[in-house]
Design a protein around this motif. Structure first.
Motif, mmCIF file in Angstrom:
data_model
loop_
_atom_site.group_PDB
_atom_site.id
_atom_site.type_symbol
_atom_site.label_atom_id
_atom_site.label_comp_id
_atom_site.label_asym_id
_atom_site.label_seq_id
_atom_site.Cartn_x
_atom_site.Cartn_y
_atom_site.Cartn_z
ATOM 1 N N PRO A 76 39.584 37.334 50.279
ATOM 2 C CA PRO A 76 39.515 37.197 48.823
ATOM 3 C C PRO A 76 38.093 37.068 48.287
ATOM 4 C CG PRO A 76 40.980 35.527 49.772
ATOM 5 C CD PRO A 76 40.375 36.294 50.895
ATOM 6 N N ASP A 77 37.237 36.361 49.005
ATOM 7 C CA ASP A 77 35.850 36.189 48.535
ATOM 8 C C ASP A 77 35.104 37.519 48.524
ATOM 9 O OD1 ASP A 77 36.246 33.496 48.176
ATOM 10 O OD2 ASP A 77 35.358 32.926 50.097
ATOM 11 N N SER B 198 36.300 39.666 45.665
ATOM 12 C CA SER B 198 35.750 39.205 44.385
ATOM 13 C C SER B 198 34.311 39.671 44.204
ATOM 14 C CB SER B 198 35.835 37.682 44.297
ATOM 15 O OG SER B 198 37.190 37.285 44.279
ATOM 16 N N PRO C 91 45.976 37.306 46.407
ATOM 17 C CA PRO C 91 46.217 37.476 44.977
ATOM 18 C C PRO C 91 44.952 37.332 44.132
ATOM 19 C CG PRO C 91 47.788 35.909 45.919
ATOM 20 C CD PRO C 91 46.792 36.245 46.980
ATOM 21 N N ASP C 92 44.084 36.399 44.483
ATOM 22 C CA ASP C 92 42.861 36.196 43.694
ATOM 23 C C ASP C 92 41.923 37.401 43.803
ATOM 24 O OD1 ASP C 92 43.725 33.729 42.819
ATOM 25 O OD2 ASP C 92 42.573 32.600 44.310
ATOM 26 N N GLY C 93 41.743 37.898 45.008
ATOM 27 C CA GLY C 93 40.881 39.077 45.209
ATOM 28 C C GLY C 93 41.446 40.281 44.473
ATOM 29 N N SER D 63 43.452 40.267 41.874
ATOM 30 C CA SER D 63 43.342 40.033 40.437
ATOM 31 C C SER D 63 41.926 40.323 39.939
ATOM 32 C CB SER D 63 43.727 38.586 40.127
ATOM 33 O OG SER D 63 43.571 38.325 38.761
ATOM 34 N N ASN D 64 40.935 39.891 40.685
ATOM 35 C CA ASN D 64 39.543 40.143 40.300
ATOM 36 C C ASN D 64 39.217 41.631 40.313
ATOM 37 O OD1 ASN D 64 38.927 37.453 39.851
ATOM 38 N ND2 ASN D 64 38.295 37.113 41.957
#
Length: 90
Positions: free
Chosen positions: A50-51, A54, A78-80, A82-83
């Motif tokens: 994810p990092d 991003s 999900p965070d990656g 979404s970014n």
């Protein structure tokens, strides 16, 4: 990654299975911000997480030439995702 910043001819880069990880994605993202020729980037199985996703998302906001990015099997979460989606909408 530093060579990619100055590249004037390379249009396709295949780094799959390279296991660059989040740190490699950070360096690649910095290069993508300045690169104006790369259109296709294959990052399958490079374990950016994810990092890393991003960091790439932030670079994609500045890069106008990349049209194909393959991140399959990179566990971006999900965070990656979404970014990246937000960056592609801009």
């Amino acid at each position: 990654a530093a060579a990619l910043e100055k590249n004037a001819t390379l249009t396709t880069l295949d780094l799959r299975y390279g296991n660059i990880g989040p740190d490699g994605a950070l360096k690649l993202a910095a290069a993508l911000e300045k690169n104006a020729t790369l259109t296709t980037l294959d990052l399958r199985y490079v374990n950016i997480g994810p990092d890393g996703a991003s960091k790439l998302a932030a670079a994609l906001e500045k890069n106008v030439t990349l049209t194909s990015l393959d991140l399959r099997y990179d566990n971006i979460g999900p965070d990656g995702a979404s970014n990246l989606a937000a960056a592609l909408e801009k």
